[in-house]
Design a protein around this motif. Structure first.
Motif, short mmCIF file in Angstrom:
data_model
loop_
_atom_site.label_atom_id
_atom_site.label_comp_id
_atom_site.label_asym_id
_atom_site.label_seq_id
_atom_site.Cartn_x
_atom_site.Cartn_y
_atom_site.Cartn_z
N LEU A 118 0.84 -1.19 0.00
CA LEU A 118 0.00 0.00 0.00
C LEU A 118 0.88 1.25 0.00
N GLU A 119 0.38 2.31 -0.59
CA GLU A 119 1.15 3.54 -0.74
C GLU A 119 1.27 4.28 0.58
N PRO A 120 2.48 4.73 0.94
CA PRO A 120 2.63 5.53 2.17
C PRO A 120 1.83 6.83 2.06
N ILE A 121 1.27 7.27 3.19
CA ILE A 121 0.49 8.51 3.22
C ILE A 121 1.35 9.61 3.85
N ILE A 122 1.62 10.65 3.07
CA ILE A 122 2.45 11.77 3.52
C ILE A 122 1.55 12.98 3.77
N SER A 123 1.71 13.63 4.91
CA SER A 123 0.87 14.79 5.24
C SER A 123 1.66 15.80 6.06
N ASP A 124 1.06 16.99 6.25
CA ASP A 124 1.65 18.06 7.07
C ASP A 124 3.09 18.38 6.65
N ILE A 125 3.29 18.58 5.36
CA ILE A 125 4.64 18.88 4.86
C ILE A 125 5.02 20.31 5.21
N PRO A 147 15.95 21.94 6.19
CA PRO A 147 15.09 20.92 6.79
C PRO A 147 13.75 20.77 6.05
N LEU A 148 13.23 19.56 6.07
CA LEU A 148 11.91 19.26 5.52
C LEU A 148 11.22 18.31 6.49
N SER A 149 10.12 18.78 7.10
CA SER A 149 9.40 17.97 8.08
C SER A 149 8.04 17.55 7.51
N PHE A 150 7.57 16.37 7.90
CA PHE A 150 6.27 15.87 7.47
C PHE A 150 5.89 14.66 8.32
N ARG A 151 4.66 14.21 8.15
CA ARG A 151 4.19 13.01 8.83
C ARG A 151 4.00 11.90 7.81
N ILE A 152 4.32 10.67 8.22
CA ILE A 152 4.11 9.50 7.37
C ILE A 152 3.25 8.51 8.14
N ASN A 294 22.31 28.07 -6.71
CA ASN A 294 22.58 28.39 -8.11
C ASN A 294 21.59 29.42 -8.65
N LYS A 295 20.37 29.39 -8.15
CA LYS A 295 19.35 30.34 -8.61
C LYS A 295 19.69 31.76 -8.17
N GLY A 296 20.19 31.88 -6.95
CA GLY A 296 20.57 33.19 -6.44
C GLY A 296 19.39 34.14 -6.41
N SER A 297 19.58 35.34 -6.95
CA SER A 297 18.54 36.38 -6.92
C SER A 297 17.70 36.42 -8.20
N GLN A 298 17.91 35.46 -9.09
CA GLN A 298 17.15 35.45 -10.35
C GLN A 298 15.67 35.18 -10.07
N THR A 299 14.82 35.89 -10.79
CA THR A 299 13.37 35.77 -10.54
C THR A 299 12.59 35.31 -11.77
N ASN A 300 13.30 35.05 -12.88
CA ASN A 300 12.59 34.67 -14.12
C ASN A 300 12.32 33.17 -14.23
N PHE A 301 12.62 32.42 -13.18
CA PHE A 301 12.30 31.00 -13.16
C PHE A 301 12.24 30.52 -11.72
N LYS A 302 11.77 29.29 -11.55
CA LYS A 302 11.65 28.71 -10.21
C LYS A 302 12.44 27.42 -10.13
N GLU A 303 12.87 27.11 -8.92
CA GLU A 303 13.43 25.79 -8.62
C GLU A 303 12.37 25.03 -7.83
N GLU A 304 11.73 24.07 -8.49
CA GLU A 304 10.72 23.27 -7.82
C GLU A 304 11.40 22.15 -7.03
N ILE A 359 6.07 14.05 -4.96
CA ILE A 359 5.35 15.11 -4.25
C ILE A 359 6.06 16.44 -4.47
N HIS A 360 5.37 17.37 -5.12
CA HIS A 360 5.90 18.72 -5.35
C HIS A 360 5.55 19.55 -4.11
N TYR A 361 6.55 19.83 -3.28
CA TYR A 361 6.22 20.40 -1.97
C TYR A 361 6.62 21.86 -1.79
#
Length: 364
Positions: A118-125, A147-152, A294-304, A359-361
């Motif tokens: 069964l697939e793990p359930i991730i919440s409260d990211i 840091p990245l916190s969440f519940r599994i 690497n992105k620094g102060s650039q605003t014309n794109f995002k790092e997902e 998961i795109h968080y």
């Protein structure tokens, strides 16, 4: 007198000569099975023979009978494709117990059982932009991380999971590159070797990310010993194509750590966090800050920032841990031999189910 003595000595030497037949270790003919399956992919089983130190390439098995036997359902007969691969159009189903049965032409039979968990359930990211320093016991190094916190949540009495981190750059990730006939024509005018162009012609129409194409063309350029500027010229002749889909090869992996009990990196690995749990838990992982840096102060794109969560059967979990340990010990002549875990009867390899979710968080 001396002449007769020499002749006698030569006669004795020649008459005592004997051809020796040296015995060499025979190649192990044990079957090797590789089948990691999920709901997203049709059935695929790869069969080879165990390689000896004298084998330069894999020995594929092309005459076996390969069956997938689901519980309470009809048997699936896999057909041979190529390079030891047997497959079917049918896909596995989560929660169903499957039995693998392989019979080769020599009468050997391999069996194994597994299912997709069964697939793990991730919440409260809860991602963080605050940088901190993480000391890795895996390779005794400091890393700048976030840091990245969440519940599994647990779905069973015993649950096994693997976490990986990926970043997607919206500036370059939606750009694909291809070799075209025009690419070949332009490089031919620049007197690129025909053998080199022949390699590139095999890639005509194949869409890849800039990073993957750069790597592929660099390897071909090194093979034909092109001048240092040849690689840059070849890459500049690729055709660009804008897309709206996030292709898998456009994601860049990054290092990932954990200090939560039961969840850790294996050996010297810094790319995967593996863990076992039986109840809901709150976890904290630490992800690389390199894409943001690497992105620094650039605003014309995002790092997902994306988290890959793979729910694993127990067999897959044991196999993955032992495999990582073996790979990380290859360059250490003093390390003990690590035997990769196998759940097959009368063979070696792995037959195990898994599920995976991306998961795109957060966007930086």
């Amino acid at each position: 007198m001396n002449r007769n003595y020499i002749l006698l000595l030569l006669f004795l030497v020649v008459s005592c000569t004997k051809d020796l037949e040296l015995s060499y270790e025979k190649s192990d003919q044990t079957m090797v099975v590789n089948c990691l399956f999920s709901e997203n992919e049709a059935w695929k089983v790869t069969l080879t023979r165990v390689k000896s130190y004298r084998d330069q390439s894999d020995t594929y098995i092309d005459d076996a009978s390969v069956l997938i036997v689901p519980e309470n359902n009809d048997t699936i007969h896999l057909v041979y494709f190529k390079d030891g691969i047997y497959g079917s159009d049918e896909k596995p189903i989560s929660g169903v117990q499957y039995r693998l049965v392989v019979r080769d032409s020599k009468g050997n039979t391999i069996t194994a059982k597994s299912s997709i968990p069964l697939e793990p359930i991730i919440s409260d990211i809860k991602p963080s932009t605050q940088r901190t320093t993480y000391f890795s016991n895996a390779n005794l190094s400091d890393y700048t991380v976030m840091p990245l916190s969440f519940r599994i949540s647990a779905n069973d009495s015993a649950n096994f999971v693997r976490f990986c981190f990926f970043a997607f750059n919206t500036k370059w990730g939606y750009t694909r590159y291809m070799v075209t006939k025009e690419t070949i024509s332009e490089l031919r005018k620049l007197d690129f070797p025909e053998a080199y162009l022949g390699e590139l012609e095999k890639l005509i129409g194949v869409s890849m990310s800039s990073y993957v194409y750069f790597t592929v063309i660099r390897e071909i350029s090194e093979k034909y010993e092109l001048p240092s500027n040849g690689l840059g010229i070849a890459v500049s002749k690729l055709k660009e194509k804008k897309v709206t889909t996030r292709y898998e090869d456009s994601f860049q992996s990054g290092y990932l750590f954990s200090n939560s009990i039961g969840f850790n990196n294996v050996s010297k690995d810094i790319w995967n966090v593996l863990g076992e749990y039986s109840a809901e838990k709150e976890l904290t992982l630490f992800v690389t800050d390199v894409p943001v840096l690497n992105k620094g102060s650039q605003t014309n794109f995002k790092e997902e920032y994306w988290l890959e969560v793979t729910g694993m059967s127990e067999d897959y979990y044991k196999y993955e841990k032992s495999y990582i340990k073996q790979v990380n010990n290859l360059d250490n002549p003093f390390a003990s031999v690590i035997e990769v875990y196998s759940n097959l009867t009368n063979g070696v390899g792995i037959f195990a189910g898994y599920n995976s979710q991306m998961i795109h968080y957060h966007d930086y």
